[in-house]
Write an enzyme that holds these catalytic residues in place. Structure first.
Site, PDB file in Angstrom:
ATOM      1  N   TYR A 142      89.582  37.074  34.674  1.00 23.71           N
ATOM      2  CA  TYR A 142      90.412  36.164  33.887  1.00 23.71           C
ATOM      3  C   TYR A 142      90.176  36.339  32.394  1.00 23.71           C
ATOM      4  O   TYR A 142      91.074  36.134  31.590  1.00 23.71           O
ATOM      5  CB  TYR A 142      90.089  34.704  34.235  1.00 23.71           C
ATOM      6  CG  TYR A 142      90.796  34.172  35.448  1.00 23.71           C
ATOM      7  CD1 TYR A 142      90.538  34.693  36.710  1.00 23.71           C
ATOM      8  CD2 TYR A 142      91.696  33.115  35.339  1.00 23.71           C
ATOM      9  CE1 TYR A 142      91.164  34.176  37.824  1.00 23.71           C
ATOM     10  CE2 TYR A 142      92.323  32.595  36.451  1.00 23.71           C
ATOM     11  CZ  TYR A 142      92.054  33.132  37.693  1.00 23.71           C
ATOM     12  OH  TYR A 142      92.684  32.614  38.798  1.00 23.71           O
ATOM     13  N   LYS A 191      81.973  41.198  46.415  1.00 23.02           N
ATOM     14  CA  LYS A 191      82.527  42.427  46.996  1.00 23.02           C
ATOM     15  C   LYS A 191      81.608  43.564  46.573  1.00 23.02           C
ATOM     16  O   LYS A 191      82.018  44.543  45.932  1.00 23.02           O
ATOM     17  CB  LYS A 191      83.973  42.609  46.502  1.00 23.02           C
ATOM     18  CG  LYS A 191      84.757  43.703  47.199  1.00 23.02           C
ATOM     19  CD  LYS A 191      85.091  43.404  48.646  1.00 23.02           C
ATOM     20  CE  LYS A 191      85.724  44.622  49.304  1.00 23.02           C
ATOM     21  NZ  LYS A 191      85.972  44.430  50.750  1.00 23.02           N
ATOM     22  N   ASP A 223      86.261  39.370  51.644  1.00 27.22           N
ATOM     23  CA  ASP A 223      87.275  39.511  52.706  1.00 27.22           C
ATOM     24  C   ASP A 223      86.787  38.842  53.991  1.00 27.22           C
ATOM     25  O   ASP A 223      87.541  38.134  54.664  1.00 27.22           O
ATOM     26  CB  ASP A 223      87.656  40.991  52.925  1.00 27.22           C
ATOM     27  CG  ASP A 223      86.460  41.926  53.046  1.00 27.22           C
ATOM     28  OD1 ASP A 223      85.317  41.490  52.773  1.00 27.22           O
ATOM     29  OD2 ASP A 223      86.662  43.101  53.414  1.00 27.22           O
ATOM     30  N   ASP A 247      89.252  31.291  42.898  1.00 28.31           N
ATOM     31  CA  ASP A 247      90.629  30.816  42.799  1.00 28.31           C
ATOM     32  C   ASP A 247      91.308  30.939  44.160  1.00 28.31           C
ATOM     33  O   ASP A 247      91.949  30.008  44.650  1.00 28.31           O
ATOM     34  CB  ASP A 247      91.369  31.654  41.742  1.00 28.31           C
ATOM     35  CG  ASP A 247      92.815  31.232  41.588  1.00 28.31           C
ATOM     36  OD1 ASP A 247      93.061  30.012  41.507  1.00 28.31           O
ATOM     37  OD2 ASP A 247      93.703  32.111  41.569  1.00 28.31           O
ATOM     38  N   ASP A 251      92.051  27.796  47.270  1.00 25.28           N
ATOM     39  CA  ASP A 251      93.375  27.467  47.811  1.00 25.28           C
ATOM     40  C   ASP A 251      93.347  27.527  49.333  1.00 25.28           C
ATOM     41  O   ASP A 251      93.918  26.674  50.016  1.00 25.28           O
ATOM     42  CB  ASP A 251      94.443  28.450  47.295  1.00 25.28           C
ATOM     43  CG  ASP A 251      95.166  27.938  46.048  1.00 25.28           C
ATOM     44  OD1 ASP A 251      94.546  27.178  45.274  1.00 25.28           O
ATOM     45  OD2 ASP A 251      96.342  28.296  45.850  1.00 25.28           O
TER      46      ASP A 251
HETATM   47  C1  IPM Z   1      93.595  26.988  39.355  1.00 27.14           C
HETATM   48  C2  IPM Z   1      94.890  27.594  38.929  1.00 27.14           C
HETATM   49  C3  IPM Z   1      94.709  28.319  37.611  1.00 27.14           C
HETATM   50  C4  IPM Z   1      93.689  29.404  37.841  1.00 27.14           C
HETATM   51  C5  IPM Z   1      96.010  28.880  37.007  1.00 27.14           C
HETATM   52  C6  IPM Z   1      97.044  27.819  36.780  1.00 27.14           C
HETATM   53  C7  IPM Z   1      95.761  29.669  35.741  1.00 27.14           C
HETATM   54  O1  IPM Z   1      95.389  28.431  39.926  1.00 27.14           O
HETATM   55  O2  IPM Z   1      93.053  26.143  38.612  1.00 27.14           O
HETATM   56  O3  IPM Z   1      93.112  27.342  40.429  1.00 27.14           O
HETATM   57  O4  IPM Z   1      94.041  30.515  38.285  1.00 27.14           O
HETATM   58  O5  IPM Z   1      92.519  29.163  37.553  1.00 27.14           O
HETATM   59 MG    MG Z   2      94.262  28.405  41.734  1.00 31.55          MG
END
Ligand code: IPM
Ligand code: MG
Length: 357
Positions: A142, A191, A223, A247, A251
């Site tokens: 990032y 990884k 993975d 990230d 999710d």
């Molecule tokens: C998160 C989001 C952010 C990230 C985006 C919006 C830049 O997906 O906070 O997980 O990738 O960190």
């Molecule tokens: Mg995210």
């Protein structure tokens, strides 16, 4: 007590869920005798529209001058065409860096009330899901150099994923300290079979572990971890990982506990100032329709009370109201499984009623 909170409503559903959350905080203030002062700090696409920058310096100053920062969500397709440094996401990343919040803590716990919203087989869900992702937040791909252009006449792009020893060590300590308050197990995800940055990661994490002989450490490739989160999520206590992997895995973790609309997160660095936000995005497709789930944002505020404002009881009261609402069968569309659903405002209203008693 009197506390100043920097408020970043953001884009999409952000302002809707923030409005419900501030009203919840006001009820908490009334019930427990606190005053919360809100100072708005524009960030994201709305800030770009207003002042040509996704993160005006005045917003950074407002955040730095506050007791804590509450952020809803930013982004939307209308800003996709902008150069990288003007995009809403650049505002968010710039804020994380300006506040120095290198540790992002994202809990994934399955509420018993929501067992039916869990997409895993009941025999897997029944083993319980209760882990925390500790994601490094201001390093890795990032924040490495991003390049794009012609190389030997061919359009080429690259993103540098870099970590220094110091960056790995400080996030590892956050994970080990947290594990001590839980089940004392850290799974470090990397990884290392392919990436040099992961090999350094593994080396440093292993060394830090020597200071925590009471905590069990294991290493897992990312993975495999993605697969294990689906296959046997009960095995995890604290997952420690770098920015991009965190990230993605967070999710995934949010999905198996029913909805991304339920999970708050805390980001902090070396100072006491922390940033609280839901882990979901700005959901532009449902913005303005009063269908968003405000619970992740409301729970982010609860987390803020507990971890930054010395109001543990107040935070627990909000969490209790959220559990009660779920137990009463109240559902926003994202967790209703096609059944009857209430809107964002109605859910906020219900939480306030439950809190006011
Ligand atoms: C998160 C989001 C952010 C990230 C985006 C919006 C830049 O997906 O906070 O997980 O990738 O960190
Ligand atoms: Mg995210």
């Amino acid at each position: 007590m009197e506390k100043t909170i920097a408020i970043i409503p953001g884009d999409g559903i952000g302002p809707e869920i923030m409005a419900q959350t501030l009203q919840v905080l006001d009820i908490v203030g009334r019930r427990f005798g606190h005053t919360f002062r809100y100072e708005e700090a524009p960030m994201g696409g709305n800030a770009y529209e207003r002042c040509g920058e996704p993160l005006p310096q005045s917003s950074v100053d407002t955040c730095l001058g506050s007791d804590s920062v509450l952020l809803a969500a930013i982004g939307g397709p209308q800003w996709d065409h902008l150069p990288a440094e003007k995009r809403p996401e650049a505002g968010l990343l710039g804020l994380r860096r300006a506040l120095g919040v290198f540790a992002n803590i994202r809990p994934a716990r399955l509420y018993p009330e929501l067992a039916e919203a869990c997409p895993l087989k009941p025999e897997i869900a029944d083993q319980g899901i209760d882990f925390v992702v500790v994601r490094e937040l201001i390093g890795g791909a990032y924040f490495g150099e991003h390049k794009s252009g012609l190389v030997n006449g061919v359009e080429t792009a690259s993103d540098l994923m870099a970590y220094s020893e110091h960056e790995v060590e400080r996030i590892a300590r956050v994970a080990f300290d947290l594990a001590r308050q839980r089940q004392s197990r850290v799974c470090s995800v990397d990884k290392a079979n392919v990436l040099a940055s992961s090999r350094l990661w593994r080396k440093v994490v292993s060394r830090v572990a020597e200071d925590y002989t009471d905590v069990t450490l294991n290493h897992m490739y990312v993975d495999n971890c993605a697969m294990q989160i689906i296959r046997a999520p009960g095995q995890f206590d604290v997952i420690l990982t770098e920015n991009l992997f965190g990230d993605i895995l967070s999710d995934e973790a949010s999905m198996i506990v029913g909805s991304i609309g339920l999970i708050p997160s805390l980001s902090r660095g070396a100072s006491t100032l922390a940033l609280y936000e839901p882990i979901h995005g700005s959901a532009p497709d449902i913005a303005g329709q009063d269908t968003a789930n405000p619970l992740a944002m409301i729970r982010a505020a609860a987390m803020m009370l507990q971890y930054s404002l010395d109001m543990a009881e107040e935070g627990r009261a909000i969490e209790q109201a959220v559990s009660d609402a779920l137990r009463l069968g109240l559902r926003t569309a994202d967790i209703a499984g096609g059944g009857p659903a209430i809107g964002c405002r109605a859910m906020g209203e219900k939480i306030r009623t439950l809190l006011a008693v």
